[in-house]
Design an enzyme around this catalytic site. Structure first.
Site, PDB file in Angstrom:
ATOM      1  N   TYR A  92     -36.266  31.860 -27.434  1.00 48.10           N
ATOM      2  CA  TYR A  92     -35.552  31.497 -26.164  1.00 48.10           C
ATOM      3  C   TYR A  92     -34.171  31.985 -26.429  1.00 48.10           C
ATOM      4  O   TYR A  92     -33.484  31.456 -27.457  1.00 48.10           O
ATOM      5  CB  TYR A  92     -35.858  30.257 -25.612  1.00 48.10           C
ATOM      6  CG  TYR A  92     -34.644  30.097 -24.615  1.00 48.10           C
ATOM      7  CD1 TYR A  92     -34.574  30.626 -23.430  1.00 48.10           C
ATOM      8  CD2 TYR A  92     -33.314  29.378 -25.012  1.00 48.10           C
ATOM      9  CE1 TYR A  92     -33.656  30.605 -22.583  1.00 48.10           C
ATOM     10  CE2 TYR A  92     -32.607  29.085 -24.198  1.00 48.10           C
ATOM     11  CZ  TYR A  92     -32.478  29.783 -22.793  1.00 48.10           C
ATOM     12  OH  TYR A  92     -31.518  29.447 -22.049  1.00 48.10           O
ATOM     13  N   GLY A  93     -33.476  32.637 -25.774  1.00 49.24           N
ATOM     14  CA  GLY A  93     -32.225  33.130 -25.895  1.00 49.24           C
ATOM     15  C   GLY A  93     -31.173  32.209 -26.600  1.00 49.24           C
ATOM     16  O   GLY A  93     -30.556  32.602 -27.525  1.00 49.24           O
ATOM     17  N   ASN A 118     -20.950  31.696 -11.741  1.00 50.47           N
ATOM     18  CA  ASN A 118     -20.549  31.822 -10.259  1.00 50.47           C
ATOM     19  C   ASN A 118     -19.185  32.083 -10.186  1.00 50.47           C
ATOM     20  O   ASN A 118     -18.379  32.991  -9.446  1.00 50.47           O
ATOM     21  CB  ASN A 118     -21.054  30.758  -9.497  1.00 50.47           C
ATOM     22  CG  ASN A 118     -22.596  31.176  -9.273  1.00 50.47           C
ATOM     23  OD1 ASN A 118     -23.055  31.939  -8.126  1.00 50.47           O
ATOM     24  ND2 ASN A 118     -23.436  30.893 -10.020  1.00 50.47           N
ATOM     25  N   CYS A 158     -23.509  24.860 -14.615  1.00 53.06           N
ATOM     26  CA  CYS A 158     -22.812  24.241 -13.629  1.00 53.06           C
ATOM     27  C   CYS A 158     -21.882  25.260 -13.031  1.00 53.06           C
ATOM     28  O   CYS A 158     -20.774  24.677 -12.427  1.00 53.06           O
ATOM     29  CB  CYS A 158     -22.100  22.980 -14.457  1.00 53.06           C
ATOM     30  SG  CYS A 158     -23.023  21.516 -14.860  1.00 53.06           S
ATOM     31  N   SER A 165     -23.424  23.718 -19.118  1.00 56.30           N
ATOM     32  CA  SER A 165     -24.737  24.686 -18.691  1.00 56.30           C
ATOM     33  C   SER A 165     -24.919  24.404 -17.391  1.00 56.30           C
ATOM     34  O   SER A 165     -25.204  23.361 -16.929  1.00 56.30           O
ATOM     35  CB  SER A 165     -25.613  24.541 -19.959  1.00 56.30           C
ATOM     36  OG  SER A 165     -25.123  24.767 -21.089  1.00 56.30           O
ATOM     37  N   LYS A 208     -24.475  30.888 -28.640  1.00 56.98           N
ATOM     38  CA  LYS A 208     -24.054  29.523 -28.805  1.00 56.98           C
ATOM     39  C   LYS A 208     -23.805  29.220 -30.242  1.00 56.98           C
ATOM     40  O   LYS A 208     -22.669  28.487 -30.722  1.00 56.98           O
ATOM     41  CB  LYS A 208     -24.976  28.648 -28.083  1.00 56.98           C
ATOM     42  CG  LYS A 208     -24.959  28.578 -26.593  1.00 56.98           C
ATOM     43  CD  LYS A 208     -23.741  28.347 -26.086  1.00 56.98           C
ATOM     44  CE  LYS A 208     -23.503  29.031 -24.730  1.00 56.98           C
ATOM     45  NZ  LYS A 208     -23.920  28.476 -23.574  1.00 56.98           N
ATOM     46  N   ASP A 224     -18.874  32.958 -19.971  1.00 53.42           N
ATOM     47  CA  ASP A 224     -19.505  31.608 -20.722  1.00 53.42           C
ATOM     48  C   ASP A 224     -18.562  31.144 -21.958  1.00 53.42           C
ATOM     49  O   ASP A 224     -18.636  29.757 -22.294  1.00 53.42           O
ATOM     50  CB  ASP A 224     -20.792  32.059 -21.123  1.00 53.42           C
ATOM     51  CG  ASP A 224     -21.633  31.012 -21.729  1.00 53.42           C
ATOM     52  OD1 ASP A 224     -21.967  29.997 -20.943  1.00 53.42           O
ATOM     53  OD2 ASP A 224     -22.354  30.944 -22.657  1.00 53.42           O
ATOM     54  N   ARG A 273     -32.666  25.970 -24.494  1.00 55.82           N
ATOM     55  CA  ARG A 273     -32.235  25.394 -25.780  1.00 55.82           C
ATOM     56  C   ARG A 273     -32.734  24.124 -26.177  1.00 55.82           C
ATOM     57  O   ARG A 273     -33.179  23.141 -25.323  1.00 55.82           O
ATOM     58  CB  ARG A 273     -30.547  25.035 -25.671  1.00 55.82           C
ATOM     59  CG  ARG A 273     -29.792  26.575 -25.925  1.00 55.82           C
ATOM     60  CD  ARG A 273     -28.518  26.305 -25.699  1.00 55.82           C
ATOM     61  NE  ARG A 273     -27.849  25.817 -24.526  1.00 55.82           N
ATOM     62  CZ  ARG A 273     -27.556  24.367 -24.155  1.00 55.82           C
ATOM     63  NH1 ARG A 273     -27.816  23.587 -25.246  1.00 55.82           N
ATOM     64  NH2 ARG A 273     -27.347  24.035 -23.073  1.00 55.82           N
ATOM     65  N   ASN A 288     -34.752  27.594 -15.398  1.00 57.90           N
ATOM     66  CA  ASN A 288     -33.849  28.197 -16.395  1.00 57.90           C
ATOM     67  C   ASN A 288     -34.350  29.584 -16.677  1.00 57.90           C
ATOM     68  O   ASN A 288     -33.991  30.098 -17.797  1.00 57.90           O
ATOM     69  CB  ASN A 288     -33.646  27.457 -17.937  1.00 57.90           C
ATOM     70  CG  ASN A 288     -32.585  27.669 -18.921  1.00 57.90           C
ATOM     71  OD1 ASN A 288     -31.514  28.159 -18.295  1.00 57.90           O
ATOM     72  ND2 ASN A 288     -32.854  27.616 -20.149  1.00 57.90           N
ATOM     73  N   SER A 289     -34.829  30.200 -15.926  1.00 59.19           N
ATOM     74  CA  SER A 289     -34.710  31.613 -15.965  1.00 59.19           C
ATOM     75  C   SER A 289     -33.576  32.285 -16.029  1.00 59.19           C
ATOM     76  O   SER A 289     -32.785  31.826 -15.360  1.00 59.19           O
ATOM     77  CB  SER A 289     -35.927  32.336 -15.114  1.00 59.19           C
ATOM     78  OG  SER A 289     -35.470  31.881 -13.772  1.00 59.19           O
ATOM     79  N   ARG A 290     -33.711  33.538 -16.630  1.00 64.37           N
ATOM     80  CA  ARG A 290     -32.265  34.281 -16.861  1.00 64.37           C
ATOM     81  C   ARG A 290     -32.271  35.585 -16.821  1.00 64.37           C
ATOM     82  O   ARG A 290     -33.375  36.335 -16.989  1.00 64.37           O
ATOM     83  CB  ARG A 290     -31.771  33.721 -18.369  1.00 64.37           C
ATOM     84  CG  ARG A 290     -31.613  32.317 -18.648  1.00 64.37           C
ATOM     85  CD  ARG A 290     -30.250  31.892 -18.927  1.00 64.37           C
ATOM     86  NE  ARG A 290     -30.124  30.535 -18.811  1.00 64.37           N
ATOM     87  CZ  ARG A 290     -28.683  29.788 -18.893  1.00 64.37           C
ATOM     88  NH1 ARG A 290     -27.701  30.738 -18.608  1.00 64.37           N
ATOM     89  NH2 ARG A 290     -28.853  28.464 -18.789  1.00 64.37           N
ATOM     90  N   HIS A 315     -16.234  26.676 -24.505  1.00 62.03           N
ATOM     91  CA  HIS A 315     -17.621  27.161 -23.404  1.00 62.03           C
ATOM     92  C   HIS A 315     -16.712  27.292 -22.203  1.00 62.03           C
ATOM     93  O   HIS A 315     -17.025  26.404 -21.114  1.00 62.03           O
ATOM     94  CB  HIS A 315     -18.668  25.844 -23.399  1.00 62.03           C
ATOM     95  CG  HIS A 315     -19.817  26.328 -22.800  1.00 62.03           C
ATOM     96  ND1 HIS A 315     -20.461  25.094 -22.313  1.00 62.03           N
ATOM     97  CD2 HIS A 315     -20.404  27.428 -22.414  1.00 62.03           C
ATOM     98  CE1 HIS A 315     -21.697  25.781 -21.835  1.00 62.03           C
ATOM     99  NE2 HIS A 315     -21.684  27.089 -21.956  1.00 62.03           N
ATOM    100  N   GLY A 342     -17.491  31.526  -3.330  1.00 61.31           N
ATOM    101  CA  GLY A 342     -16.511  32.099  -3.305  1.00 61.31           C
ATOM    102  C   GLY A 342     -15.153  31.069  -2.522  1.00 61.31           C
ATOM    103  O   GLY A 342     -14.013  31.420  -3.154  1.00 61.31           O
ATOM    104  N   ASP A 343     -15.681  30.219  -1.881  1.00 59.41           N
ATOM    105  CA  ASP A 343     -14.568  28.959  -1.361  1.00 59.41           C
ATOM    106  C   ASP A 343     -13.889  28.254  -2.451  1.00 59.41           C
ATOM    107  O   ASP A 343     -12.781  27.710  -2.006  1.00 59.41           O
ATOM    108  CB  ASP A 343     -15.232  28.356  -0.247  1.00 59.41           C
ATOM    109  CG  ASP A 343     -15.567  29.096   0.851  1.00 59.41           C
ATOM    110  OD1 ASP A 343     -14.659  29.693   1.455  1.00 59.41           O
ATOM    111  OD2 ASP A 343     -16.679  29.023   1.450  1.00 59.41           O
ATOM    112  N   ASN A 344     -14.328  28.466  -3.637  1.00 61.09           N
ATOM    113  CA  ASN A 344     -13.681  27.761  -4.739  1.00 61.09           C
ATOM    114  C   ASN A 344     -12.195  28.399  -4.964  1.00 61.09           C
ATOM    115  O   ASN A 344     -11.420  27.682  -5.455  1.00 61.09           O
ATOM    116  CB  ASN A 344     -14.812  27.810  -6.144  1.00 61.09           C
ATOM    117  CG  ASN A 344     -15.917  26.924  -5.928  1.00 61.09           C
ATOM    118  OD1 ASN A 344     -15.747  25.829  -5.029  1.00 61.09           O
ATOM    119  ND2 ASN A 344     -16.812  27.069  -6.476  1.00 61.09           N
TER     120      ASN A 344
END
Ligand code: GTP
Ligand code: SPV
Ligand code: MN
Length: 589
Positions: free
Chosen positions: A197-198, A254, A250, A248, A206, A277, A69, A369-371, A226, A497-499
């Site tokens: 770009y996306g 996940n 962060c 973004s 967005k 997102d 972006r 920033n590959s997606r 967001h 996962g531990d979050n």
């Protein structure tokens, strides 16, 4: 495909401007999408990947100067400058339309203009909204068909209404000097030019679902945020939902797909993904806050995604996915990125399109920033409420950023207004998701700094008003930080996962089931309240360190917040000034 006069008139108007050779309407059917994919494969816009290992998957490379972006080229063109506020670039709509019209004039000569009707949100949901995007890019069409609900259904949802977001996109010649991502909130319009770009060109994401929708939400009394949305099922089978805003790159994707640690799995805990997102949140008939995910796919960061960190995301990308700017393994025609495994391919092509040996090269194979653009229905943890028109009720709202120090692992705000304050002072180190320096701490209120379509002071006020309406039914508000570093620069908390161990405390607190320790910044768990069973490197002492509030650092932060707040002038709600003063007072003793 439609008799909606507003839609037809607008498409004609756009056609007259960009002057394409042909106009093709996207109906949402598989046959048309398949044919377009074949066309993109033939032209080289997409590369087909291994049909057995990655069925239906393709690779796309964007231009080297067009990989993220561009916040400095993104504008909110409200009629009054004041309405865009100090955090947005602004231009007078009359001036901007005029300037852009020249750039768009004839931009699709000899090309096809695709007309994509799409719905943000489940078809039939009162919270969904329709957009139309015209574009000269098949990559955009195919990506939009993954990320949103495209075609006839979307037009059906719109009916004869004039209430649709008008998105004009042309790749044109990708010139950086003439790249513009412009929003006209008062006209429900988005004009994007010279990018492929996306985040700059998938206009439902967005541009609409955050910048335009945040503006609409303020007028109509709801929130466009967001935020990821996830459901946590306890051993009794009850599912509670949380929404979390992180900037973004962060950790939203996940967290949204996390797999519970073994001790939780054994007890019967499960996690369900609703969104990764964006969340649109409305006050429901029962007075609670209900969230829908307006998207139908994931546009996720590839690097770092692997079968340990995020197996659900990896599984999601194994079919029908478009990869952008990752490395191509020529030995088996699959994809690779940094952090996928410890075995980079030797015989490969990097994201720039050059021959690349992952074992010997000093350069990265994939862009940071590959997606991946992957259908949500592929996700093993997708929630059964994913397409529920009513959405899901939210029990807790979580803010969080990437902070090496200062912010503790978790704390709870004292009440809604204090929670809005906590969101408003969010700060995070910048990432590769936007062009510019990486790793610089910047204030990013509610993770919306690049995405709020109006004056951020008014946005804070809107949040405070929503809190008043919700009253005692308001979700509790928390802040987390998975990214505290030790003196050697390593992450202390294992994360991923531990979050869930932290979410567990958050849910218990929202239900009023556990006590907390009062600190100057808010309520924290005592170290023994975070379940660390089965964690090898984390002790009570480590947790105490992760939860520590360093008053000296926080006093510095207060000074910085005061400066940041000053930029909002008299639009800054008094409630927040009071919260800042109260925090400062609590830090004194
Ligand atoms: P956007 O799609 O840009 O909005 O990003 P996102 O917020 O969805 O971030 P994502 O989940 O893709 O994570 C981005 C990066 O953060 C990846 O490199 C992850 O490996 C890393 N990350 C995510 N969660 C954690 C965590 O709990 N701990 C640590 N240390 N890193 C994490
Ligand atoms: C983000 O940067 O927050 C993203 C990717 O989710 S983009 O769609 O490019 O904005
Ligand atoms: Mn994002």
């Amino acid at each position: 495909m439609t008799t909606n006069k507003n839609v037809l008139a607008w498409v004609d108007e756009m056609g007259a401007l960009v002057k394409p050779q042909t106009v093709v309407w996207i109906d949402g059917g598989q046959a048309q999408l398949d044919a377009l994919k074949q066309e993109a494969l033939a032209s080289g816009e997409l590369l087909e990947l291994n049909r057995e290992l990655l069925p239906g998957c393709t690779l796309h490379r964007s231009a080297l100067n067009d990989v993220a972006r561009v916040e400095n080229r993104t504008y909110i063109c409200s009629r009054k400058k004041e309405d865009a506020g100090p955090t947005n670039n602004w231009e007078d709509p009359v001036v901007m339309y005029e300037k852009l019209r020249k750039l768009y004039d004839g931009a699709m000569k000899g090309k096809t203009m695709y007309v994509i009707p799409y719905s943000m949100g489940p078809i039939g949901s009162p919270y969904s909204k329709v957009g139309l995007e015209v574009t000269d890019s098949i990559y955009v069409v195919l990506s939009m068909a993954i990320m949103t609900r495209v075609g006839r259904d979307a037009l059906g949802q719109l009916g004869d209404s004039n209430d649709f977001v008008r998105g004009l996109h042309a790749k044109a010649d990708l010139s950086e000097e003439n790249r513009y991502i412009c929003h006209f909130p008062e006209d429900n319009a988005i004009w994007s030019i010279n990018s492929g770009y996306g985040g700059n060109v998938l206009l439902g994401k967005k541009c609409f679902a955050l910048r335009i929708a945040s503006y609409q939400g303020r007028q109509e009394g709801w929130l466009a945020e967001h935020m990821l949305i996830l459901g946590i099922e306890n051993p009794q089978g009850e599912v509670k939902y949380v929404a979390a805003a992180f900037p973004s790159a962060c950790g939203k994707t996940n967290l949204a797909m996390l797999i519970p640690p073994e001790v939780y799995r054994e007890k019967g805990y499960k996690v369900w993904t609703v969104g990764d997102d964006i969340a649109w949140m409305n006050i429901g008939e029962d007075g609670r806050l209900w969230a829908i995910n307006p998207e139908s796919g994931f546009f996720g960061v590839a690097p770092g995604t692997n079968d340990k960190s995020n197996p659900n995301a990896l599984a999601t990308t194994q079919k029908g996915t478009i990869f952008t700017n990752v490395a191509l393994n020529l030995d088996n025609n699959t994809v690779w990125w940094e952090g996928l495994d410890k075995n980079p391919p030797e015989n490969a092509i990097d994201w720039k399109g050059n021959p690349w040996n992952g074992k010997t090269s000093d350069e990265k194979g994939a862009h940071p920033n590959s997606r991946f653009t992957a259908p949500a229905i592929n996700c093993p943890s997708i929630s059964k409420e994913f397409s529920n028109p009513a959405g899901v009720p939210i029990s807790a709202i979580i803010f969080g950023g990437r902070r090496a120090k200062t912010a503790p692992l978790v704390y709870q705000s004292r009440d809604w207004n204090h929670g809005v304050f906590v969101g408003s002072i969010m700060a995070s180190e910048t990432t590769a998701a936007a062009a510019g320096a990486v790793g610089v701490v910047r204030r990013d209120p509610m993770a919306m700094l690049p995405f709020c379509g109006y004056h951020m002071g008014d946005y804070f006020k809107h949040w405070l008003e929503i809190g008043k309406k919700l009253g005692d039914k308001a979700p509790k508000i928390f802040n987390v930080n998975w990214f505290r570093l030790d003196d050697e620069g390593h992450f202390i908390w294992p994360g991923f996962g531990d979050n869930l161990r932290v979410l567990d405390w958050i849910l218990s607190r929202s239900e009023g089931k556990v006590d907390a320790v009062e600190t100057p910044i808010g309520f924290e768990p005592a170290p023994e309240q975070i379940n660390i069973e089965g964690l090898e490197d984390i002790t009570r002492e480590t947790l105490a360190g992760l939860l520590d509030v360093d008053k000296a650092l926080w006093r510095e932060d207060v000074a910085n917040i005061r400066q940041f707040y000053a930029g909002f002038g008299d639009k800054l709600p008094e409630e927040l000034t009071k919260e800042l003063a109260a925090l400062e007072k609590r830090l004194e003793d």
